[in-house]
Design an enzyme around this catalytic site. Structure first.
Site, PDB file in Angstrom:
ATOM      1  N   LYS A   1       0.846  -1.195   0.000  1.00 51.47           N
ATOM      2  CA  LYS A   1       0.000   0.000   0.000  1.00 51.47           C
ATOM      3  C   LYS A   1       0.883   1.247   0.000  1.00 51.47           C
ATOM      4  CE  LYS A   1      -1.865   2.479   3.312  1.00 51.47           C
ATOM      5  NZ  LYS A   1      -1.850   3.855   2.696  1.00 51.47           N
TER       6      LYS A   1
ATOM      7  N   GLU B   1      10.340   0.933  10.348  1.00 53.62           N
ATOM      8  CA  GLU B   1      11.267   2.058  10.280  1.00 53.62           C
ATOM      9  C   GLU B   1      10.453   3.287  10.643  1.00 53.62           C
ATOM     10  OE1 GLU B   1      12.813   5.167   9.577  1.00 53.62           O
ATOM     11  OE2 GLU B   1      12.966   4.821   7.425  1.00 53.62           O
TER      12      GLU B   1
ATOM     13  N   CYS C   1      13.059  11.191   8.113  1.00 51.64           N
ATOM     14  CA  CYS C   1      13.061  10.527   9.412  1.00 51.64           C
ATOM     15  C   CYS C   1      14.369  10.698  10.165  1.00 51.64           C
ATOM     16  CB  CYS C   1      12.726   9.048   9.247  1.00 51.64           C
ATOM     17  SG  CYS C   1      13.795   8.188   8.074  1.00 51.64           S
TER      18      CYS C   1
ATOM     19  N   GLU D   1       9.093  14.572  17.223  1.00 54.85           N
ATOM     20  CA  GLU D   1       9.447  14.683  15.807  1.00 54.85           C
ATOM     21  C   GLU D   1       8.501  15.671  15.119  1.00 54.85           C
ATOM     22  OE1 GLU D   1      10.680  11.666  12.260  1.00 54.85           O
ATOM     23  OE2 GLU D   1       8.775  11.245  13.252  1.00 54.85           O
TER      24      GLU D   1
END
Length: 500
Positions: free
Chosen positions: A193, A269, A303, A400
């Site tokens: 996806k 991840e 990231c 983050e």
């Protein structure tokens, strides 16, 4: 019959017409979704809808999983030698290279990243990853293990079967190749996806799968939303492993669904809040340039972004002055302009999230040293932003942000900065800048992160593993290490002399 998207580009960076089907790619064909829904794709540079793609749901994931299972049992997996798998992957890489400009244009359109970055970094990287794992396909080896003279003992590294993969929006084609390539090399079939925000390049990729020679059902790509299609992948009983890149919050949900269904293994991840440590003896000019790249590359939507910049007190003022001047020169604008470095943030939701963090920093007493505002009235552009006077407990330091926002902080000693750098729930990456090689290696080893860069930042290599400690993930991508995610190890004991 799925509709088709035709887009003619006439820009400084790219001129041409791209045509892609907008359906779901299941069992070698583009099909309409069972429930018939659609998802709007928005150009973040304008905020306007570009097209609408088919939206898959649980029913479509079920069809794709069954097609993948059939292919695994009949026309892929152990039925196809590694040499042949590698040839098909190499052919796919060649086709990707032939269409690289179209891939880059679609990613720049839907993601908002600079076309030159999409072309030169993301898509060239995606092709290189496919080529790299094509070379591994006939090298998936077990071991012969010495036991005694009456037994032959060996291991086989067998494909898992049907694997589910869910990829993010920040590097669409690179993420796709990062997931698909090691899974194909080891003989698995795939239900993937893409992000609903950046699905167009994945649809172009689907048009190349059959041409490359892959049997129907080996690669199935189903667009859809996370809570529907993504959840269905995580809990489907025929899918025996799931790999995900994205937020830590979503990673938790995927682990839970995987555990509650068939206890499928996961690789994750996830997020990061990477420290960038700059000592007094660092090459200041280079440290500034790498720090700019570390945080503002890909609009900060990275990231491993070096968003916490720790500068030793002896050079703090000089660093801040030069870092600020460099940040002022960043060209923010149209992704298809030749000199654009930073385009818009990917979506209105992401734009508002970043602006929320900027407002939080202001409210908590941090100083906006540079930027902090929206650029223009159209699209989702944000000024490169620098915060100073940051405290360890502030949200902008701990969470983050995934945007062009840097927190610059002063430190005195090595022990102090290592403690501050490790004071986070994340552990994806870290950078250290110093001319003292002993200190560089000592600090790199002390940092709790899956990747440590010395005198550089955001420099991944295909042959080196990438992944996180702590809440930044489970497992490794890239390199030979990634192959371990997609095989089961079987121990075989052959009796050649034991008698009862």
């Amino acid at each position: 019959m799925p509709s088709t998207f035709i887009k003619t580009f006439d820009t400084p960076a790219y001129k041409g017409t791209v045509t892609i089907p907008l359906g779901l790619y299941i069992n070698g064909e583009f099909v309409d979704p069972v429930e018939g829904g659609t998802i709007d794709v928005v150009n973040p540079a304008t905020g306007k809808v570009v097209t609408s793609i088919a939206a898959g749901t649980k029913a479509d994931i079920d069809i794709a999983a069954k097609a993948a299972k059939k292919a695994y049992k009949t026309s892929w997996g152990l039925k196809v030698p590694g040499v042949q798998r590698g040839k098909l992957m190499s052919k796919l890489a060649v086709l990707m290279e032939e269409h690289i400009a179209e891939f880059a244009a679609l990613d720049a359109l839907a993601n908002g990243k600079a076309y030159n970055t999409a072309y030169g970094r993301d898509n060239k990287g995606a092709i290189a990853v496919m080529e790299y794992y094509a070379g591994w396909a006939d090298k998936i080896n077990g071991k012969t293990i010495e036991t005694n003279e009456n037994k032959l003992a060996y291991t086989r590294h067998e494909p898992i079967g049907v694997v589910g993969q869910i990829i993010p929006w920040n590097v669409p084609m690179f993420s796709l190749s990062l997931k698909i390539a090691p899974a194909l090399a080891t003989g698995n079939t795939i239900v993937l996806k893409p992000s609903e925000l950046t699905p167009l390049s994945a649809l172009l990729f689907c048009t190349l799968i059959k041409e490359a020679g892959f049997p129907p059902g080996v690669i199935n790509i189903v667009n859809g939303y996370g809570p529907t299609a993504g959840q269905a992948i995580s809990e489907h009983p025929l899918i025996e492993k799931v790999a995900f890149t994205g937020s830590t919050l979503t990673g938790r949900k995927i682990m839970e669904a995987a555990a509650k269904s068939n206890l499928k293994p996961v690789t994750l991840e996830l997020g990061g809040k990477s420290p960038n440590i700059i000592f007094d003896d660092a090459d200041l000019e280079q440290a500034v340039k790498w720090a700019i790249h570390g945080i503002y590359f890909n609009h900060g939507q990275n990231c491993s972004a070096g968003s916490r910049i720790f500068v030793q007190e002896g050079i703090y003022d000089k660093f801040l002055d030069q870092f600020t001047e460099q940040a002022r020169t960043i060209k923010v604008g149209d992704p298809f302009s030749l000199d654009t470095y930073q385009g818009p943030q990917v979506s209105k939701t992401q734009f508002e999230r970043i602006m929320g963090y900027i407002n939080s920093g202001k409210d908590n007493g941090a100083t906006v040293h540079l930027g902090g505002k929206q650029i223009g009235q159209e699209g989702y552009f944000i000024e490169p932003t620098i915060f100073t006077e940051c405290q360890p407990d502030m949200k902008i330091v701990r969470e983050e942000i995934f945007g062009p926002v840097a927190c610059v902080m002063k430190f005195k000693t090595e022990d102090e900065v290592v403690e501050q750098a490790n004071d986070t729930s994340y552990g994806l990456a870290a950078s250290v800048f110093t001319k003292d090689i002993d200190r560089a290696i000592r600090v790199a080893h002390a940092l709790e992160a899956g990747t440590a860069w010395i005198n550089c930042a955001n420099q991944t290599e295909i042959s080196m593993p990438f992944g996180g400690f702590k809440q930044s993930g489970i497992g490794r991508e890239l390199s030979e290490y990634a192959l371990e995610n997609y095989t089961n190890v079987k121990a075989v004991h052959v009796n050649i002399g034991i008698r009862l």
